[in-house]
Design a protein around this motif. Structure first.
Motif, PDB file in Angstrom:
ATOM      1  N   ILE A 209       0.837  -1.209   0.000  1.00 27.83           N
ATOM      2  CA  ILE A 209       0.000   0.000   0.000  1.00 27.83           C
ATOM      3  C   ILE A 209       0.872   1.258   0.000  1.00 27.83           C
ATOM      4  O   ILE A 209       0.458   2.318  -0.462  1.00 27.83           O
ATOM      5  CB  ILE A 209      -0.971  -0.026   1.214  1.00 27.83           C
ATOM      6  CG1 ILE A 209      -2.006  -1.153   1.019  1.00 27.83           C
ATOM      7  CG2 ILE A 209      -1.696   1.313   1.385  1.00 27.83           C
ATOM      8  CD1 ILE A 209      -2.860  -1.447   2.246  1.00 27.83           C
ATOM      9  N   GLY A 210       2.117   1.112   0.513  1.00 26.67           N
ATOM     10  CA  GLY A 210       3.034   2.255   0.503  1.00 26.67           C
ATOM     11  C   GLY A 210       3.224   2.909   1.863  1.00 26.67           C
ATOM     12  O   GLY A 210       3.788   3.999   1.961  1.00 26.67           O
ATOM     13  N   TRP A 211       2.756   2.219   2.930  1.00 28.58           N
ATOM     14  CA  TRP A 211       2.960   2.762   4.275  1.00 28.58           C
ATOM     15  C   TRP A 211       4.385   2.476   4.729  1.00 28.58           C
ATOM     16  O   TRP A 211       4.918   1.399   4.461  1.00 28.58           O
ATOM     17  CB  TRP A 211       1.981   2.125   5.270  1.00 28.58           C
ATOM     18  CG  TRP A 211       0.543   2.413   4.966  1.00 28.58           C
ATOM     19  CD1 TRP A 211       0.041   3.550   4.392  1.00 28.58           C
ATOM     20  CD2 TRP A 211      -0.584   1.554   5.205  1.00 28.58           C
ATOM     21  NE1 TRP A 211      -1.334   3.447   4.270  1.00 28.58           N
ATOM     22  CE2 TRP A 211      -1.742   2.238   4.756  1.00 28.58           C
ATOM     23  CE3 TRP A 211      -0.727   0.289   5.759  1.00 28.58           C
ATOM     24  CZ2 TRP A 211      -3.019   1.690   4.848  1.00 28.58           C
ATOM     25  CZ3 TRP A 211      -1.996  -0.268   5.848  1.00 28.58           C
ATOM     26  CH2 TRP A 211      -3.134   0.428   5.397  1.00 28.58           C
ATOM     27  N   LYS A 212       4.987   3.417   5.419  1.00 25.67           N
ATOM     28  CA  LYS A 212       6.345   3.242   5.939  1.00 25.67           C
ATOM     29  C   LYS A 212       6.302   2.310   7.150  1.00 25.67           C
ATOM     30  O   LYS A 212       5.497   2.508   8.058  1.00 25.67           O
ATOM     31  CB  LYS A 212       6.917   4.614   6.338  1.00 25.67           C
ATOM     32  CG  LYS A 212       8.317   4.571   6.916  1.00 25.67           C
ATOM     33  CD  LYS A 212       9.364   4.301   5.860  1.00 25.67           C
ATOM     34  CE  LYS A 212      10.771   4.333   6.461  1.00 25.67           C
ATOM     35  NZ  LYS A 212      11.767   3.802   5.544  1.00 25.67           N
TER      36      LYS A 212
ATOM     37  N   ASN B 115      -5.384   3.348  -8.694  1.00 24.15           N
ATOM     38  CA  ASN B 115      -5.926   2.119  -9.307  1.00 24.15           C
ATOM     39  C   ASN B 115      -4.896   0.999  -9.275  1.00 24.15           C
ATOM     40  O   ASN B 115      -5.252  -0.174  -9.191  1.00 24.15           O
ATOM     41  CB  ASN B 115      -6.361   2.394 -10.753  1.00 24.15           C
ATOM     42  CG  ASN B 115      -7.672   3.173 -10.791  1.00 24.15           C
ATOM     43  OD1 ASN B 115      -8.457   3.098  -9.835  1.00 24.15           O
ATOM     44  ND2 ASN B 115      -7.898   3.936 -11.834  1.00 24.15           N
ATOM     45  N   ASP B 116      -3.614   1.382  -9.362  1.00 24.53           N
ATOM     46  CA  ASP B 116      -2.558   0.358  -9.290  1.00 24.53           C
ATOM     47  C   ASP B 116      -2.578  -0.334  -7.923  1.00 24.53           C
ATOM     48  O   ASP B 116      -2.418  -1.558  -7.832  1.00 24.53           O
ATOM     49  CB  ASP B 116      -1.167   0.981  -9.505  1.00 24.53           C
ATOM     50  CG  ASP B 116      -0.987   1.431 -10.951  1.00 24.53           C
ATOM     51  OD1 ASP B 116      -1.787   0.995 -11.804  1.00 24.53           O
ATOM     52  OD2 ASP B 116      -0.048   2.209 -11.229  1.00 24.53           O
TER      53      ASP B 116
ATOM     54  N   MET C 139      -4.131  -5.162  -4.632  1.00 20.82           N
ATOM     55  CA  MET C 139      -4.955  -5.817  -3.609  1.00 20.82           C
ATOM     56  C   MET C 139      -5.699  -7.013  -4.208  1.00 20.82           C
ATOM     57  O   MET C 139      -5.767  -8.089  -3.606  1.00 20.82           O
ATOM     58  CB  MET C 139      -5.955  -4.828  -2.981  1.00 20.82           C
ATOM     59  CG  MET C 139      -5.344  -3.689  -2.166  1.00 20.82           C
ATOM     60  SD  MET C 139      -4.273  -4.219  -0.817  1.00 20.82           S
ATOM     61  CE  MET C 139      -2.654  -3.836  -1.488  1.00 20.82           C
ATOM     62  N   HIS C 140      -6.239  -6.822  -5.416  1.00 26.47           N
ATOM     63  CA  HIS C 140      -6.961  -7.922  -6.063  1.00 26.47           C
ATOM     64  C   HIS C 140      -6.009  -9.061  -6.446  1.00 26.47           C
ATOM     65  O   HIS C 140      -6.342 -10.232  -6.274  1.00 26.47           O
ATOM     66  CB  HIS C 140      -7.733  -7.414  -7.281  1.00 26.47           C
ATOM     67  CG  HIS C 140      -9.001  -6.695  -6.905  1.00 26.47           C
ATOM     68  ND1 HIS C 140     -10.051  -7.321  -6.257  1.00 26.47           N
ATOM     69  CD2 HIS C 140      -9.365  -5.396  -7.060  1.00 26.47           C
ATOM     70  CE1 HIS C 140     -11.022  -6.441  -6.033  1.00 26.47           C
ATOM     71  NE2 HIS C 140     -10.628  -5.260  -6.512  1.00 26.47           N
ATOM     72  N   GLN C 141      -4.824  -8.701  -6.943  1.00 32.92           N
ATOM     73  CA  GLN C 141      -3.827  -9.729  -7.310  1.00 32.92           C
ATOM     74  C   GLN C 141      -3.485 -10.617  -6.123  1.00 32.92           C
ATOM     75  O   GLN C 141      -3.275 -11.810  -6.264  1.00 32.92           O
ATOM     76  CB  GLN C 141      -2.529  -9.066  -7.785  1.00 32.92           C
ATOM     77  CG  GLN C 141      -2.504  -8.680  -9.246  1.00 32.92           C
ATOM     78  CD  GLN C 141      -1.287  -7.792  -9.539  1.00 32.92           C
ATOM     79  OE1 GLN C 141      -0.206  -7.984  -8.982  1.00 32.92           O
ATOM     80  NE2 GLN C 141      -1.473  -6.816 -10.412  1.00 32.92           N
ATOM     81  N   HIS C 142      -3.412 -10.000  -4.920  1.00 37.23           N
ATOM     82  CA  HIS C 142      -3.044 -10.753  -3.725  1.00 37.23           C
ATOM     83  C   HIS C 142      -4.273 -11.290  -2.977  1.00 37.23           C
ATOM     84  O   HIS C 142      -4.162 -11.733  -1.832  1.00 37.23           O
ATOM     85  CB  HIS C 142      -2.198  -9.880  -2.783  1.00 37.23           C
ATOM     86  CG  HIS C 142      -0.819  -9.637  -3.289  1.00 37.23           C
ATOM     87  ND1 HIS C 142      -0.535  -8.670  -4.239  1.00 37.23           N
ATOM     88  CD2 HIS C 142       0.362 -10.253  -3.007  1.00 37.23           C
ATOM     89  CE1 HIS C 142       0.761  -8.694  -4.498  1.00 37.23           C
ATOM     90  NE2 HIS C 142       1.318  -9.645  -3.776  1.00 37.23           N
TER      91      HIS C 142
ATOM     92  N   ALA D 107     -11.289   0.333   0.715  1.00 40.64           N
ATOM     93  CA  ALA D 107     -10.611   1.524   0.169  1.00 40.64           C
ATOM     94  C   ALA D 107     -11.545   2.262  -0.797  1.00 40.64           C
ATOM     95  O   ALA D 107     -11.635   3.495  -0.778  1.00 40.64           O
ATOM     96  CB  ALA D 107      -9.324   1.113  -0.534  1.00 40.64           C
ATOM     97  N   LEU D 108     -12.256   1.512  -1.614  1.00 35.91           N
ATOM     98  CA  LEU D 108     -13.184   2.123  -2.574  1.00 35.91           C
ATOM     99  C   LEU D 108     -14.264   2.900  -1.842  1.00 35.91           C
ATOM    100  O   LEU D 108     -14.633   4.020  -2.225  1.00 35.91           O
ATOM    101  CB  LEU D 108     -13.820   1.057  -3.467  1.00 35.91           C
ATOM    102  CG  LEU D 108     -12.980   0.602  -4.669  1.00 35.91           C
ATOM    103  CD1 LEU D 108     -13.667  -0.547  -5.381  1.00 35.91           C
ATOM    104  CD2 LEU D 108     -12.732   1.764  -5.641  1.00 35.91           C
TER     105      LEU D 108
END
Length: 294
Positions: free
Chosen positions: A105-108, A271-272, A277-280, A289-290
């Motif tokens: 998700i990009g969280w540190k 969207n990436d 999330m869907h891939q995993h 999130a939506l």
């Protein structure tokens, strides 16, 4: 015009992961992937963080983790957390998965072997307490010792969206001591979940009164002659354990935090990210999130 201070949201990752796991595990709801790997804790953790993000509206964010169960506190005291049962089998794969999803998700993320998440949270607060507003989300009352004019501890209550927040004004009014003295209170009363006894026979109320009156563990020990005979005896019989309990209760705020504040900037949800999330097979996270970011 004065520039707005950054607002850092700090997440106690382990606390939210366990909380999320046990929210659905009793009903045997593990939300398995196609290969059977359970994801209930991981998905609950990420949904909780997204909700917190939506409520707090931070500019920066980090998630702190325990790295294995052995810490410097176990070296100080064999019994530290020794009474905790091993996590259920369905939880075991989810520790690494939770850190992975956090990174996706990009969280540190922060985790240091030998230190607990609390110590990392404390050290981040110490590093940036004068440069940012900070909100800490956890279920752990020990973190109240980190409250300061810029730092609020938001204790989890119900579900994903209810918190019991402590800022400096509320803490001082409720406890009548400074946040730093909270560890001294814990040293007397002990902590059954962490497995250290403090002083047997001294409960939370007496522990707090002693620190309100004498200021610290050392202050109480220096004034033993003034105490009621019963209290004096209990404390005299347990001085070593009392001093050890203080070391165990005190959060280490000196862990080197090798990061700039820019590295904690809140990632944009794209969207990436959704595709990842869907891939995993994290459909619940994607849907949450939506709902939040629509």
């Amino acid at each position: 015009m004065k520039e707005m201070q950054p607002h850092i949201l700090l997440i106690d990752g382990m606390a939210l992961l366990f909380r999320s796991f046990y929210a659905t595990a009793p009903m045997r709801q593990f939300f398995p992937r196609q290969d059977g790997t359970p994801t209930n804790g991981v998905q609950g953790f990420a949904r909780h963080v997204l909700s917190a993000q939506n409520i707090v509206r931070p500019t920066h964010m980090a998630v702190c983790w325990d790295m294995g169960s052995h810490t410097f506190r176990n070296d100080l005291f064999d019994g530290y957390k020794a009474n905790r049962t091993a996590p259920p089998e369905e939880m075991l794969p989810q520790f690494d998965m939770a850190r992975d999803v956090s990174e996706l998700i990009g969280w540190k993320n922060f985790g240091v072997k030998g230190q607990e998440a609390d110590d990392l949270i404390g050290s981040i607060v110490e590093k940036w307490k004068n440069d940012a507003q900070i909100t800490v989300v956890s279920g752990d009352k020990d973190l109240l010792q980190l409250v300061n004019p810029n730092t609020t501890i938001a204790l989890t209550k119900k579900g994903y969206t209810e918190y019991n927040p402590y800022n400096l004004a509320r803490f001082t009014e409720e406890y009548g001591i400074s946040p730093a003295q909270f560890a001294d209170v814990k040293a007397f009363m002990g902590d059954s979940s962490d497995g250290y006894p403090g002083v047997k026979g001294i409960g939370p109320k007496t522990a707090l009164q002693l620190i309100q009156t004498y200021g610290s563990v050392d202050g109480v020990l220096a004034a033993l002659a003034e105490l009621k005979p019963g209290q004096r005896q209990k404390i005299s019989d347990n001085v070593d354990m009392l001093q050890l309990s203080l070391q165990l209760a005190r959060i280490n705020t000196a862990v080197p935090i090798d990061a700039s504040m820019d590295e904690l900037l809140l990632p944009m949800w794209t969207n990436d990210t959704l595709d990842l999330m869907h891939q995993h097979e994290y459909r619940l996270i994607a849907n949450h999130a939506l709902n939040i970011f629509k």
